[in-house]
Design an enzyme around this catalytic site. Sequence first.
Site, PDB file in Angstrom:
ATOM      1  N   SER A  72      18.301   6.584 -30.943  1.00  0.00           N
ATOM      2  CA  SER A  72      17.034   5.946 -31.309  1.00  0.00           C
ATOM      3  C   SER A  72      17.235   4.929 -32.425  1.00  0.00           C
ATOM      4  O   SER A  72      18.145   5.051 -33.244  1.00  0.00           O
ATOM      5  CB  SER A  72      16.023   6.990 -31.779  1.00  0.00           C
ATOM      6  OG  SER A  72      15.746   7.912 -30.761  1.00  0.00           O
TER       7      SER A  72
HETATM    8  N1  SAH Z   1      17.337  12.247 -30.661  1.00  0.00           N
HETATM    9  C1  SAH Z   1      18.346  11.395 -30.065  1.00  0.00           C
HETATM   10  C2  SAH Z   1      17.797  10.317 -29.141  1.00  0.00           C
HETATM   11  C3  SAH Z   1      17.385  10.904 -27.914  1.00  0.00           C
HETATM   12  S1  SAH Z   1      17.334   9.953 -26.446  1.00  0.00           S
HETATM   13  C4  SAH Z   1      19.226  10.741 -31.084  1.00  0.00           C
HETATM   14  O1  SAH Z   1      18.970  10.897 -32.275  1.00  0.00           O
HETATM   15  O2  SAH Z   1      20.193  10.110 -30.682  1.00  0.00           O
HETATM   16  C5  SAH Z   1      16.505  11.233 -25.485  1.00  0.00           C
HETATM   17  C6  SAH Z   1      17.378  12.397 -25.097  1.00  0.00           C
HETATM   18  O3  SAH Z   1      16.529  13.370 -24.502  1.00  0.00           O
HETATM   19  C7  SAH Z   1      18.431  12.044 -24.060  1.00  0.00           C
HETATM   20  O4  SAH Z   1      19.680  12.457 -24.508  1.00  0.00           O
HETATM   21  C8  SAH Z   1      17.980  12.839 -22.820  1.00  0.00           C
HETATM   22  O5  SAH Z   1      19.050  13.293 -22.020  1.00  0.00           O
HETATM   23  C9  SAH Z   1      17.235  13.999 -23.462  1.00  0.00           C
HETATM   24  N2  SAH Z   1      16.275  14.710 -22.613  1.00  0.00           N
HETATM   25  C10 SAH Z   1      15.459  14.195 -21.643  1.00  0.00           C
HETATM   26  N3  SAH Z   1      14.706  15.179 -21.091  1.00  0.00           N
HETATM   27  C11 SAH Z   1      15.041  16.346 -21.726  1.00  0.00           C
HETATM   28  C12 SAH Z   1      14.634  17.711 -21.597  1.00  0.00           C
HETATM   29  N4  SAH Z   1      13.714  18.111 -20.702  1.00  0.00           N
HETATM   30  N5  SAH Z   1      15.196  18.632 -22.406  1.00  0.00           N
HETATM   31  C13 SAH Z   1      16.142  18.267 -23.330  1.00  0.00           C
HETATM   32  N6  SAH Z   1      16.578  16.994 -23.487  1.00  0.00           N
HETATM   33  C14 SAH Z   1      16.042  16.044 -22.699  1.00  0.00           C
END
Ligand code: SAH
Length: 219
Positions: free
Chosen positions: A65
Site C-alpha cells: 500500500s
Molecule cells: N497490508 C499490505 C497490503 C495489502 S494488499 C501491505 O502492507 O503490504 C491486499 C492483500 O490482501 C493481498 O496480499 C491479497 O492477497 C490479500 N487478500 C485478499 N483477500 C484476502 C482474504 N480474504 N483474506 C486474507 N487476505 C486477503
Amino acid sequence: MQEDNYRHKGMRQNLVQVLKDKGISDVNVLDAIGAVPRHVFLESSFVEFAYQDRPFPIGSGQTISQPFTVAMQSQLLSVSKGMKVLEIGTGSGYQACVLAQMGAKVFTIERQRNLYNKTKPLLDELSYHIKTFLGDGFKGLPTFSPFDRVIITAAAPEIPQSLVDQLKTDGIMIIPLNDEADAMKQRMLRLTKRPDGTLQREEFGECKFVPMLRSVGND
Ligand code: SAH
C-alpha cells in the site's frame, strides 16, 4: 535482509514530512513510519521507490500500500500499546510492522500462499513478534478473538459479520468497502461496535485497494 543505513533513515524522515504535509497528525503513526524500514519489503533494486509516497508491485499481482494509505488507516484505527489488532491482507507485511512498531499485538492473515511463504520469514526476521496466518480473512481468527481493532487492507464487497463478531465492544474496524455504484472504487469506513452489537459508521473518502477474495489460493 537488506541493511538499513543513514541514507535510508534520511529518506524515511523525508517521507514522514510528506505525510505530515498531507495531513497525517498522529505522532505515534509518524514515528512508526519513521522507524520501519520500508525498503526491506521491496526487491533491493527498487530502493529508490521505497520512500516515495506511492504503492508498489510486490509480485503475485499484489501491491504494498501507498505510505499515505498505511498512515491514514493506522491513524483511523486509534491504536494504543498492547491492543490486539487483526489485519486482513498481510501482503508485504509493511502495514503489520507499522502497527507492531506502534505497540500493537498484531495477528495478520494472507490468503495467497506465495505471498504468505515470502512474507512470513521476513516478518519473523524483523522480530516484531507478529503472528502470521495463511487463511481466509472473511473468517478471521475466532480462536484468538476478541480483538480491540480490525483493519482490512483489501477491497471488501461487504462488512464481514464474522469479523464484527470477533471485535470487542467499543472496538474499531477500518474497512475499504466497495462502492455499490462503481466496483473499482471503495469508501474508507470506520465502524465502531456498540454494546448492542450494532455499528456506528463514519466515512473517510474514496480509496482504491486490490479485491478481497474468498478462500486460500494462488490466483
Ligand atoms: N497490508 C499490505 C497490503 C495489502 S494488499 C501491505 O502492507 O503490504 C491486499 C492483500 O490482501 C493481498 O496480499 C491479497 O492477497 C490479500 N487478500 C485478499 N483477500 C484476502 C482474504 N480474504 N483474506 C486474507 N487476505 C486477503
